[in-house]
Design an enzyme around this catalytic site. Structure first.
Site, mmCIF file in Angstrom:
data_model
loop_
_atom_site.group_PDB
_atom_site.id
_atom_site.type_symbol
_atom_site.label_atom_id
_atom_site.label_comp_id
_atom_site.label_asym_id
_atom_site.label_seq_id
_atom_site.Cartn_x
_atom_site.Cartn_y
_atom_site.Cartn_z
ATOM 1 N N LYS A 22 37.184 34.557 31.484
ATOM 2 C CA LYS A 22 36.367 35.739 31.802
ATOM 3 C C LYS A 22 37.092 37.027 31.401
ATOM 4 O O LYS A 22 36.535 37.878 30.722
ATOM 5 C CB LYS A 22 36.062 35.778 33.308
ATOM 6 C CG LYS A 22 35.482 37.119 33.759
ATOM 7 C CD LYS A 22 35.248 37.195 35.245
ATOM 8 C CE LYS A 22 36.326 37.825 36.054
ATOM 9 N NZ LYS A 22 36.326 39.248 36.248
ATOM 10 N N ASN A 23 38.345 37.162 31.870
ATOM 11 C CA ASN A 23 38.996 38.465 31.691
ATOM 12 C C ASN A 23 39.438 38.721 30.251
ATOM 13 O O ASN A 23 39.762 39.850 29.902
ATOM 14 C CB ASN A 23 40.151 38.631 32.689
ATOM 15 C CG ASN A 23 39.609 38.840 34.103
ATOM 16 O OD1 ASN A 23 38.433 39.182 34.282
ATOM 17 N ND2 ASN A 23 40.440 38.613 35.107
ATOM 18 N N ARG A 93 33.587 45.657 36.627
ATOM 19 C CA ARG A 93 34.798 46.438 36.455
ATOM 20 C C ARG A 93 35.150 46.672 34.989
ATOM 21 O O ARG A 93 35.558 47.753 34.575
ATOM 22 C CB ARG A 93 35.949 45.671 37.135
ATOM 23 C CG ARG A 93 37.233 46.424 37.204
ATOM 24 C CD ARG A 93 37.113 47.545 38.193
ATOM 25 N NE ARG A 93 38.230 48.463 38.099
ATOM 26 C CZ ARG A 93 38.180 49.685 38.593
ATOM 27 N NH1 ARG A 93 37.105 50.134 39.198
ATOM 28 N NH2 ARG A 93 39.218 50.477 38.475
ATOM 29 N N PRO A 123 41.960 52.826 40.961
ATOM 30 C CA PRO A 123 42.012 54.006 40.100
ATOM 31 C C PRO A 123 42.110 53.633 38.618
ATOM 32 O O PRO A 123 42.519 52.518 38.290
ATOM 33 C CB PRO A 123 43.296 54.714 40.554
ATOM 34 C CG PRO A 123 44.136 53.648 41.165
ATOM 35 C CD PRO A 123 43.194 52.620 41.732
ATOM 36 N N ILE A 124 41.737 54.577 37.736
ATOM 37 C CA ILE A 124 41.929 54.340 36.295
ATOM 38 C C ILE A 124 42.738 55.485 35.676
ATOM 39 O O ILE A 124 42.607 55.799 34.501
ATOM 40 C CB ILE A 124 40.596 54.125 35.548
ATOM 41 C CG1 ILE A 124 39.615 55.277 35.774
ATOM 42 C CG2 ILE A 124 39.962 52.806 35.900
ATOM 43 C CD1 ILE A 124 38.465 55.268 34.759
ATOM 44 N N ASP A 125 43.590 56.099 36.516
ATOM 45 C CA ASP A 125 44.391 57.234 36.029
ATOM 46 C C ASP A 125 45.291 56.854 34.843
ATOM 47 O O ASP A 125 45.528 57.658 33.952
ATOM 48 C CB ASP A 125 45.243 57.804 37.174
ATOM 49 C CG ASP A 125 46.127 56.735 37.814
ATOM 50 O OD1 ASP A 125 45.579 55.767 38.368
ATOM 51 O OD2 ASP A 125 47.363 56.852 37.730
ATOM 52 N N GLN A 126 45.780 55.605 34.818
ATOM 53 C CA GLN A 126 46.682 55.215 33.731
ATOM 54 C C GLN A 126 45.923 55.078 32.405
ATOM 55 O O GLN A 126 46.472 55.351 31.341
ATOM 56 C CB GLN A 126 47.396 53.890 34.061
ATOM 57 C CG GLN A 126 48.254 53.956 35.294
ATOM 58 C CD GLN A 126 49.353 55.007 35.189
ATOM 59 O OE1 GLN A 126 50.163 54.988 34.263
ATOM 60 N NE2 GLN A 126 49.375 55.938 36.120
ATOM 61 N N ILE A 328 49.242 43.575 44.874
ATOM 62 C CA ILE A 328 48.442 44.260 43.839
ATOM 63 C C ILE A 328 47.291 45.063 44.459
ATOM 64 O O ILE A 328 47.109 46.238 44.158
ATOM 65 C CB ILE A 328 47.850 43.257 42.813
ATOM 66 C CG1 ILE A 328 48.932 42.297 42.291
ATOM 67 C CG2 ILE A 328 47.139 43.990 41.676
ATOM 68 C CD1 ILE A 328 49.968 42.860 41.374
HETATM 69 C C1 EPZ Z 1 42.394 43.096 36.208
HETATM 70 O O1 EPZ Z 1 41.866 44.190 36.950
HETATM 71 C C2 EPZ Z 1 41.487 41.925 36.473
HETATM 72 N N1 EPZ Z 1 40.143 42.287 36.009
HETATM 73 C C3 EPZ Z 1 41.471 41.596 37.958
HETATM 74 O O2 EPZ Z 1 40.725 40.405 38.105
HETATM 75 C C4 EPZ Z 1 42.895 41.321 38.439
HETATM 76 O O3 EPZ Z 1 42.901 41.175 39.851
HETATM 77 C C5 EPZ Z 1 43.823 42.475 38.057
HETATM 78 O O4 EPZ Z 1 43.712 42.756 36.647
HETATM 79 C C6 EPZ Z 1 45.285 42.192 38.358
HETATM 80 O O5 EPZ Z 1 45.684 41.024 37.694
HETATM 81 C C7 EPZ Z 1 39.863 42.192 34.717
HETATM 82 O O6 EPZ Z 1 40.679 41.800 33.887
HETATM 83 C C8 EPZ Z 1 38.479 42.565 34.312
HETATM 84 P P1 EPZ Z 1 45.034 46.437 37.082
HETATM 85 P P2 EPZ Z 1 42.350 45.663 36.631
HETATM 86 O O7 EPZ Z 1 44.722 47.669 36.332
HETATM 87 O O8 EPZ Z 1 42.656 45.770 35.177
HETATM 88 C C9 EPZ Z 1 46.771 49.866 39.971
HETATM 89 C C10 EPZ Z 1 39.046 39.024 38.969
HETATM 90 O O9 EPZ Z 1 38.839 38.508 40.097
HETATM 91 N N2 EPZ Z 1 46.258 50.801 38.949
HETATM 92 O O10 EPZ Z 1 46.010 45.470 36.501
HETATM 93 O O11 EPZ Z 1 41.350 46.597 37.196
HETATM 94 C C11 EPZ Z 1 45.637 49.150 40.708
HETATM 95 O O12 EPZ Z 1 45.174 49.940 41.781
HETATM 96 C C12 EPZ Z 1 39.503 40.464 38.862
HETATM 97 O O13 EPZ Z 1 38.872 38.418 37.894
HETATM 98 C C13 EPZ Z 1 46.514 52.144 39.071
HETATM 99 O O14 EPZ Z 1 47.143 52.614 40.035
HETATM 100 O O15 EPZ Z 1 43.696 45.694 37.467
HETATM 101 C C14 EPZ Z 1 46.309 47.867 41.131
HETATM 102 O O16 EPZ Z 1 47.048 48.108 42.310
HETATM 103 C C15 EPZ Z 1 39.573 41.150 40.173
HETATM 104 N N3 EPZ Z 1 46.035 52.984 38.108
HETATM 105 C C16 EPZ Z 1 47.304 47.594 39.993
HETATM 106 O O17 EPZ Z 1 47.470 48.827 39.306
HETATM 107 C C17 EPZ Z 1 45.362 52.539 37.005
HETATM 108 O O18 EPZ Z 1 44.962 53.356 36.160
HETATM 109 C C18 EPZ Z 1 46.847 46.543 39.007
HETATM 110 O O19 EPZ Z 1 45.550 46.872 38.534
HETATM 111 C C19 EPZ Z 1 45.104 51.160 36.898
HETATM 112 C C20 EPZ Z 1 45.562 50.306 37.872
#
Ligand code: EPZ
Length: 420
Positions: A22-23, A93, A123-126, A328
């Protein structure tokens, strides 16, 4: 509203075939927007998140054609729009990948804010920081993100957190940028490597995916007429591995990648399960009491947060006390309230949950709060004594293809019922 009725007390035995990831799929489909041509994707999971992405691609002017259940042909030669509306993007997402892909190709884009599972703050700040570093101007407002960049130029970016989404989005935005982009402190999940492999197949120059630093040398064009097969789903594989453990069963999991499962395999062995590696299949079996253990979720290659609820079900019936630390997401223990309704003894506070193992779970009406919570509760219903009704199964359909069919072939008794 559909629900599952699950008649429990089942030991899962047999073989299961894993679908495409999926991802990876939800990133690779938007990535086709960077190509001025026709792309064939194989091993695409037939799940609701993928169907929504396909609808959005169509609304942008791409021609999307399913030639069989798992093969999608995408023709992105004649895009007509750079605007992905909120009513579509808010459904999942991964719609944030439209920003990186459209920005890379069209330089001027408007994408509705992403939705997705409620796991706490997301968040999506990064992502935004990265786009700005490449030279884009980004505005928020009225549920939309607008980004413009008439000259995207390579840059060196240091992420403040390890983010799957930001890593992939910056790869997407920089493959066609002028010059070299260096991404530091990136995520290393198998789907990141798959997105990079896909883009390299169509002509990108991305090096280092799967390590801490990714280097992207911008190219002027990505070419069509390629066929790419999506990697097997690491999390679906882990879901069935955990189901074998929790049901004290014996499952041969086919079409998967053993090396992607190392952190889970280590925990399964610690808990008393057996693992056999047959190259592209894994056999997980277990008899007797499960041993307790402690788990901390971490970015890959650490223990995946997306398998935390599933292993939580096994820990709820282990012989002793276990602790999970979720590092996470802020809000990924909602499933524990449902397990408590089934007789589990769990104390969850903030990012820590303590599991005192009980002998059995007992069937109950239970509610999925997100995709992986839903998968975990389905396993809980399968192993519980008695009958469970699992609600909110649309979450499960977002990420698992024909899940009740796959579990039924292993002996589970699950009915999908449409409830008015
Ligand atoms: C991806 O989400 C996956 N989704 C999630 O899977 C998965 O839980 C997650 O990665 C962690 O492995 C997809 O791939 C579509 P992140 P994503 O950015 O990309 C923080 C599932 O069940 N963060 O790696 O949204 C955030 O808050 C889903 O299949 C920031 O602070 O996750 C988190 O604590 C659920 N700022 C951490 O980083 C940002 O700009 C990791 O988030 C981005 C993230």
């Amino acid at each position: 509203m559909e629900k599952f009725i699950i008649h429990g007390d089942t030991r899962l035995v047999g073989e299961v075939e894993i679908s495409g990831a999926k991802n990876a799929a939800v990133a690779i489909l938007p990535a086709t927007l960077l190509i001025d041509g026709i792309t064939t994707l194989e091993n695409v999971p037939n799940i609701s998140d993928v169907k929504i992405i396909c609808k959005i691609l169509t609304s942008l002017g791409a021609m999307v054609n399913w030639t069989n259940e798992h093969t999608v042909v995408v023709d992105t030669r004649h895009l007509t729009s750079t605007h992905a509306p909120l009513e579509m993007t808010s459904k999942f997402r991964a719609s944030y990948y439209l920003l990186g892909a459209l920005l890379g190709r069209c330089k001027d884009v408007q994408v509705g804010l992403p939705g997705g599972c409620n796991l706490g703050a997301r968040p999506i700040d990064q992502h935004i920081k990265g786009f700005e570093s490449l030279g884009a101007t980004v505005y928020y407002g009225h549920g939309q993100i607008t980004a413009n960049a008439h000259n995207l130029a390579g840059s060196t970016i240091y992420f403040d957190v390890v983010s799957v989404g930001a890593t992939i989005n910056l790869i997407l935005a920089s493959v066609l940028a002028k010059g070299t982009t260096v991404l530091n402190s990136v995520a290393k999940e198998p789907h990141i490597v798959d997105v990079a492999n896909f883009l390299n197949t169509v002509g990108a120059d991305i090096r280092g995916a799967g390590t801490d630093v990714i280097k992207i040398n911008g190219v002027s064009k990505l070419s069509g007429n390629h066929t790419y097969s999506i990697v097997p789903d690491q999390i679906e594989t882990g879901t069935f591995m955990t189901a074998a453990l929790a049901s004290k069963g014996d499952i041969l999991i086919k079409n998967c990648i053993y090396e992607h499962m190392d952190s889970l395999s280590a925990k399964i062995i610690e808990m008393g399960g057996n693992i056999e590696n047959f190259g592209d299949s894994i056999r997980v079996s277990c008899t007797g009491k499960l041993h307790p253990t402690n788990i901390k979720t971490l970015p890959y290659p650490g223990f995946p947060t997306d398998l935390q609820p599933q292993i939580g079900v096994a820990l709820s019936i282990a012989d002793g006390t276990s602790i999970i630390n979720e590092s996470i997401w802020d809000s990924r223990f909602q499933y524990t309230n449902e397990l408590i309704k089934m007789g589990a003894k769990i104390t969850a506070q903030g990012k820590t949950a303590i599991f005192e193992g009980v002998d059995n779970l007992i069937g109950a009406p239970i509610y999925a709060s997100d995709l992986r919570a839903g998968a975990a509760l389905l396993i809980a219903g399968i192993i519980a004594k008695g009958t469970s009704e699992l609600y909110n199964i649309h979450y499960i359909d977002r990420g698992y293809e024909k899940i009740e069919d796959k579990f039924s072939k292993l002996g589970a008794k699950i009915e999908r019922v449409n409830e008015e």
